[in-house]
Scaffold this motif. Sequence first.
Motif, PDB file in Angstrom:
ATOM      1  N   VAL A  66       0.906  -1.056  -0.098  1.00 14.52           N
ATOM      2  CA  VAL A  66       0.051  -0.118   0.002  1.00 14.52           C
ATOM      3  C   VAL A  66       0.663   1.300   0.024  1.00 14.52           C
ATOM      4  CG1 VAL A  66      -1.668   1.426   1.434  1.00 14.52           C
ATOM      5  CG2 VAL A  66      -1.777  -1.288   1.012  1.00 14.52           C
ATOM      6  N   LEU A  67       1.815   1.319   0.886  1.00 16.28           N
ATOM      7  CA  LEU A  67       2.836   2.284   0.845  1.00 16.28           C
ATOM      8  C   LEU A  67       3.557   2.534  -0.450  1.00 16.28           C
ATOM      9  CD1 LEU A  67       4.240   4.723   2.359  1.00 16.28           C
ATOM     10  CD2 LEU A  67       5.798   2.912   2.941  1.00 16.28           C
ATOM     11  N   GLY A  68       3.662   1.573  -1.295  1.00 15.68           N
ATOM     12  CA  GLY A  68       4.315   1.711  -2.649  1.00 15.68           C
ATOM     13  C   GLY A  68       3.343   2.276  -3.512  1.00 15.68           C
ATOM     14  N   TRP A  69       2.155   2.097  -3.485  1.00 16.67           N
ATOM     15  CA  TRP A  69       0.991   2.728  -4.091  1.00 16.67           C
ATOM     16  C   TRP A  69       1.185   4.162  -3.887  1.00 16.67           C
ATOM     17  CZ3 TRP A  69      -4.788   2.508  -2.853  1.00 16.67           C
ATOM     18  CH2 TRP A  69      -5.349   3.153  -3.749  1.00 16.67           C
ATOM     19  N   GLN A  70       1.101   4.484  -2.679  1.00 16.09           N
ATOM     20  CA  GLN A  70       1.109   5.958  -2.123  1.00 16.09           C
ATOM     21  C   GLN A  70       2.036   6.775  -2.788  1.00 16.09           C
ATOM     22  OE1 GLN A  70      -0.892   8.068  -0.718  1.00 16.09           O
ATOM     23  NE2 GLN A  70       0.711   9.607  -0.352  1.00 16.09           N
ATOM     24  N   LEU A  71       3.424   6.024  -2.616  1.00 17.40           N
ATOM     25  CA  LEU A  71       4.558   6.788  -2.990  1.00 17.40           C
ATOM     26  C   LEU A  71       4.732   7.092  -4.613  1.00 17.40           C
ATOM     27  CD1 LEU A  71       7.235   5.063  -0.830  1.00 17.40           C
ATOM     28  CD2 LEU A  71       6.377   7.189  -0.559  1.00 17.40           C
ATOM     29  N   ARG A  72       3.905   6.224  -5.183  1.00 18.65           N
ATOM     30  CA  ARG A  72       3.772   6.282  -6.607  1.00 18.65           C
ATOM     31  C   ARG A  72       3.058   7.329  -7.052  1.00 18.65           C
ATOM     32  NH1 ARG A  72       4.234   0.615  -6.651  1.00 18.65           N
ATOM     33  NH2 ARG A  72       2.251   0.494  -7.096  1.00 18.65           N
ATOM     34  N   LYS A  77      -4.108  11.707  -2.974  1.00 19.32           N
ATOM     35  CA  LYS A  77      -5.294  11.050  -3.315  1.00 19.32           C
ATOM     36  C   LYS A  77      -6.011  10.458  -2.136  1.00 19.32           C
ATOM     37  CE  LYS A  77      -4.007   9.649  -8.117  1.00 19.32           C
ATOM     38  NZ  LYS A  77      -3.815   8.549  -9.005  1.00 19.32           N
ATOM     39  N   PRO A  78      -7.058  10.796  -1.894  1.00 18.60           N
ATOM     40  CA  PRO A  78      -7.675  10.308  -0.384  1.00 18.60           C
ATOM     41  C   PRO A  78      -7.575   8.720  -0.453  1.00 18.60           C
ATOM     42  CG  PRO A  78      -9.245  11.936  -1.503  1.00 18.60           C
ATOM     43  CD  PRO A  78      -8.024  11.684  -2.509  1.00 18.60           C
ATOM     44  N   SER A  79      -7.877   7.908  -1.500  1.00 20.76           N
ATOM     45  CA  SER A  79      -8.025   6.532  -1.207  1.00 20.76           C
ATOM     46  C   SER A  79      -6.643   5.829  -0.875  1.00 20.76           C
ATOM     47  CB  SER A  79      -8.672   6.112  -2.677  1.00 20.76           C
ATOM     48  OG  SER A  79      -7.830   6.335  -3.821  1.00 20.76           O
ATOM     49  N   ALA A  80      -5.846   6.495  -1.711  1.00 16.79           N
ATOM     50  CA  ALA A  80      -4.387   5.974  -1.458  1.00 16.79           C
ATOM     51  C   ALA A  80      -3.674   6.300  -0.028  1.00 16.79           C
ATOM     52  CB  ALA A  80      -3.446   6.243  -2.498  1.00 16.79           C
ATOM     53  N   TYR A  81      -4.006   7.614   0.220  1.00 19.21           N
ATOM     54  CA  TYR A  81      -3.716   8.036   1.528  1.00 19.21           C
ATOM     55  C   TYR A  81      -4.105   7.502   2.778  1.00 19.21           C
ATOM     56  CZ  TYR A  81      -2.335  11.137   5.391  1.00 19.21           C
ATOM     57  OH  TYR A  81      -1.686  12.032   6.454  1.00 19.21           O
ATOM     58  N   TRP A  82      -5.397   7.576   2.738  1.00 21.21           N
ATOM     59  CA  TRP A  82      -6.106   6.870   4.024  1.00 21.21           C
ATOM     60  C   TRP A  82      -5.989   5.423   3.987  1.00 21.21           C
ATOM     61  CZ3 TRP A  82      -6.282  10.043   7.963  1.00 21.21           C
ATOM     62  CH2 TRP A  82      -6.488  11.252   7.586  1.00 21.21           C
ATOM     63  N   LEU A  83      -6.021   4.922   3.100  1.00 16.56           N
ATOM     64  CA  LEU A  83      -5.750   3.241   3.193  1.00 16.56           C
ATOM     65  C   LEU A  83      -4.500   2.966   3.622  1.00 16.56           C
ATOM     66  CD1 LEU A  83      -6.501   0.274   2.517  1.00 16.56           C
ATOM     67  CD2 LEU A  83      -5.422   0.547   0.147  1.00 16.56           C
TER      68      LEU A  83
END
Length: 418
Positions: A66-72, A77-83
Amino acid sequence: MTTNTASRTAASRALLNKVPEVTIWFWLIKILCTTVGESFADWINMQLGVGLVATAVIFTVVFAVVLGWQLRTRQYKPSAYWLTVVVVSVTGTLYTDILTDQLGVPLWLSTSVFTVALALVFGIWWAREHTLSIHSIVTLPREAFYWLAVLVTFALGTAAGDWTLELTGWSPGVSVLLPLALIAIIIACWRMGANPVLTFWLAYILTRPLGANLGDWLASPRVPDQGLGLGTLITSVIFLCAILATVLYLTLTKTDIIEGDQHSDRTATYHRPGREWPLVGVMTAATIAAGILLNWASAQPHTNAAAEGEGPTPAAANLHLTSEQAISHFPPADVAHFRTMVAGMSTDLAKGDQAALNDAVDAYEQAWDDDESKLKPLDGKAWDFIDSQNDALFSSVREAKDPSAEKQAVQAIQKTLG
């Protein structure tokens, strides 16, 4: 031309900021996430029988993905950040639980270690970037420092919250009031001109024990001064749905995205550099007062929060003894035997093996009853104190069957037996 270019650059940097603006929505979801971190970790670990270490490994992998998604992502983006926040809340909780339940590290020590670790993260972050402001998360190194700090704050908040319960014997509902009061003082200091970066991170840390205690209060068995009896699964589902609904709202409305220099104007509205140090003094005084309160509460007659109201007599229910006072008059061999049996219960809890825990509790009760005629004459007050904690354990395992209550009851007896 130069002015227009500079304006476009500033707007671009604000657009690329990777975290949300700090609004009421930010704090609402943060508290929801911390509550999920406490209840969801307990549910997967114990109710599903995955086990503490296995659950921690699973969520470490999930956190990395999940952190990899957030960093990319290129911008917030609310969905990536809050997940990512939800997953890191569970992961941080599990790391603290491993130290406490699996490795036997005292909560005061893990709280101290995580405090030092957080100070080091902030120190290195400041030395490299010269700012700790979340409005400046526009580079990969700054984002890495940000998420490392968030992870440590969750672990620290978990340890500090559990330590508070251990020290005071307060129920989860009562224990919510302390972090809530401290957060209120921090907000007041911020409105009066305190440093916004300092007040943000202090409030961020305190929302962890606030959310965790709130989760425990909702999930704990419906017994006097304990909780609402919703259970860890229902509590987790309620808060996950609330998080999902709020994130969906923010995604559609974009109310937590403030472009350009609006956040700078917003900060300047309250920030008063000349008042920073006096208000630091106010917050320091509040911290000292909280420490005095905890020290006073620790010295008052009480049992562990898990054992409140479960003792065999009113005197035992209102009694508090240190480990040394509770076991000093009993034969060391007998104490060691009981200690080994309780350690086995802790292992069963970590594995999520409810059947084995039931058998261990039955064996422990039989051994305790068999030794009553020998131990009670040696120190009746200590025997009653331990017996009240045993009754809390028996009730949590046989009646409530709530992992959080079972965990607290086992920890209470482990602390008493040294």
